[in-house]
Design an enzyme around this catalytic site. Structure first.
Site, short mmCIF file in Angstrom:
data_model
loop_
_atom_site.label_atom_id
_atom_site.label_comp_id
_atom_site.label_asym_id
_atom_site.label_seq_id
_atom_site.Cartn_x
_atom_site.Cartn_y
_atom_site.Cartn_z
N GLU A 81 -18.78 -62.46 -5.79
CA GLU A 81 -19.59 -61.25 -5.92
C GLU A 81 -18.68 -60.12 -6.39
O GLU A 81 -18.97 -58.94 -6.22
CB GLU A 81 -20.30 -60.92 -4.61
CG GLU A 81 -19.43 -60.88 -3.38
CD GLU A 81 -20.26 -60.87 -2.09
OE1 GLU A 81 -20.96 -59.88 -1.86
OE2 GLU A 81 -20.18 -61.83 -1.33
N CYS A 113 -22.55 -64.04 -0.50
CA CYS A 113 -21.63 -64.90 0.25
C CYS A 113 -22.07 -66.36 0.30
O CYS A 113 -21.38 -67.19 0.88
CB CYS A 113 -21.43 -64.36 1.67
SG CYS A 113 -20.75 -62.71 1.71
N HIS A 240 -20.68 -68.90 8.21
CA HIS A 240 -20.31 -67.69 7.49
C HIS A 240 -20.06 -66.60 8.54
O HIS A 240 -20.87 -66.39 9.44
CB HIS A 240 -21.45 -67.28 6.56
CG HIS A 240 -21.28 -65.92 5.97
ND1 HIS A 240 -20.14 -65.56 5.29
CD2 HIS A 240 -22.08 -64.83 5.97
CE1 HIS A 240 -20.26 -64.30 4.89
NE2 HIS A 240 -21.42 -63.83 5.30
#
Lengths: 410, 78
Positions: A81, A113, A240
């Site tokens: 990103e 992500c 994550h």
């Protein structure tokens, strides 16, 4: 057929700042540190960018391959990103500086992500399809942080760096459970990077979307895979990690929903905490975050006899996936060669003054400029305090918009 | 007990469970009571548990204050 992660490494920069130092420097409420569960955040230096992070993560993986094996890398995918150009991919620079075969697909993917997991799963499918027996795919999740005091409590949680994931039919690190996955995606504006110099984030919307998606992904996984029990099917979980405290809240929510228990502390300590050791020292590695958590688990978990890991990847915007795989003692031996714990411990600790000195360079490192020179030597005092035993790629600027790089010898 | 009283009771309990001694006023946001983002999740999940209501967390992203939270939940328990 066994398919999955053959090799894995992370690179989390040359510098870090203790979260306590950052809280003190910014005048943030120290009571908020408890739920953050963070010790340090990696800090990029002005000569580090998504290309250097990617190459510095992947180089040790590539260097361990024979020339013949290296030439079987048929796909290089960067997931980021922190793109550098609307057209030219980060992967094009990475492919060059890793010296990979020219008979190679080179591409970049984006979905905040989550994108690296999409790339890993597509690569797993490619390898498993058998269309090119013995092929390898190199997926590199790479990002930089664009935060300063305006991000308030998000600033201490942001990390920087990259994770390199080599996918093949020799899954020495993680054998992916083929066909065992659950997805959940919908449009939301929880966080975004509308320009190369700043992020926007709605913390509640993002946290709530992450948690809703986790529940829905697990439901979707459970609908595909027989006899799945959240409490017993997975020996470990790696997720994550925007900040470690959020993963704790996520685990508590799943225990409440799928294990009928609001009291989850012992289970968290046993099944989740090993995956948070590294993320709590690095911060949110963005696209590479779940792979940093996996490294942490493999380096810190008890893997004798083998273990099934449940993995959760979430990317704002949003898309998400719960999937799983098997790790064992061999995974730990393979990953140990990357010496990730030593790498993290060897980062230079910055004072708050040094941190504020390097920040402006970080905030502009993605901004396109026709010609720019980065004075790498200006940061010798910081680099000299970092413990590094290998050559690292550094960004020296741009020339006619093309990024220029050099190897910094140690 | 009316639906509104039941919801207010669950909201008060949910908040004080996570933030003991919090001064709860309807025109305040949970963050005004000192709840960080993780606390806010725990409070909302705790309230939903007490009420036996299933609702995605994303439904609560734009709720401006505790009065609006109560209004929203009253509709769900009816």
């Amino acid at each position: 057929m066994n398919v999955g992660i053959e090799a894995l490494n992370v690179y989390c920069g040359l510098a870090q700042i203790p979260v306590r130092t950052l809280f003190e420097g910014r005048g943030l409420d120290q009571e908020r540190m408890g739920n953050l569960m963070m010790d340090n955040r990696s800090v990029g230096l002005p000569f580090e960018d998504p290309v250097t992070n990617a190459v510095n993560a992947a180089k040790p993986v590539v260097d361990r391959l024979t020339e013949e094996q290296k030439n079987r890398i048929e796909i290089v995918i960067t997931s980021t990103e922190s793109g550098l150009d609307y057209s030219k991919s980060v992967a094009s620079y990475v492919h060059e500086h890793l010296g990979l075969s020219r008979n190679c697909r080179v591409v970049e993917v984006k979905q905040a992500c989550y994108a690296a997991t999409a790339a890993v799963q597509l690569a797993v499918g490619y390898v498993a399809s058998g269309v090119s027996p013995g092929a390898k795919a190199l997926v590199i999740a790479t990002d930089v942080a664009l935060v300063d005091e305006r991000a308030a409590y998000a600033e201490p949680a942001m990390g920087a760096g990259a994770a390199a994931v080599l996918v093949s039919d020799d899954p020495r690190v993680l054998a992916v459970d083929l066909g065992a996955f659950g997805n959940h995606s919908y449009e939301t504006m929880d966080s975004a990077r509308p320009s190369p110099s700043f992020d926007i984030a709605d913390s509640d919307r993002s946290l709530f979307a992450y948690l809703d998606c986790l529940t829905n992904c697990f439901e979707s996984y459970r609908a595909k895979v027989e006899d799945v029990d959240f409490a017993t099917t997975f020996d470990y979980l790696a997720m994550h990690t925007p900040f470690a405290g959020m993963v704790k809240a996520a685990h508590r929510k799943l225990m409440r929903e799928f294990a009928g228990s609001a009291s989850a502390e012992a289970d968290f300590t046993r099944r989740v905490l090993p995956s948070l050791t590294y993320p709590s020292r690095v911060g949110n590695l963005c696209s590479g975050s779940v792979y940093l958590a996996l490294c942490s688990l493999i380096d810190n978990g008890a893997l004798d006899g083998g273990a099934r890991v449940g993995l959760y990847s979430y990317g704002s915007g949003c898309s998400s996936e719960f999937f799983s795989g098997l790790v064992d003692r061999g995974s730990a031996d393979e990953l140990a060669a990357m010496r990730i714990g030593e790498h993290l411990a060897g980062r230079c600790e910055l004072t708050f003054e040094e941190y504020t000195r390097v920040l402006p360079g970080n905030l502009t490192c993605l901004v396109p400029e026709q010609d720019r020179q980065v004075d790498v030597a200006a940061y010798d005092d910081i680099v000299g305090r970092a413990h590094v035993e290998r050559d690292l790629l550094v960004n020296t600027g741009t020339k006619d918009y093309r990024r220029t790089y050099e190897w910094l010898s140690r | 007990m009316t639906a509104r009283e039941k919801v207010w009771s669950a909201v008060r309990e949910g908040i004080t469970d996570i933030l003991p001694g919090a001064r709860i006023e309807g025109d305040l946001h949970l963050r005004d009571l000192g709840a960080d983002s993780v606390d806010r999740v725990e409070i909302i999940l705790g309230v939903l548990d007490r009420l036996g209501v299933e609702e995605p967390l994303s439904s609560f992203s734009e709720i401006p204050n505790i009065n609006a939270l109560v209004d929203f939940l009253v509709e769900r328990v009816r």
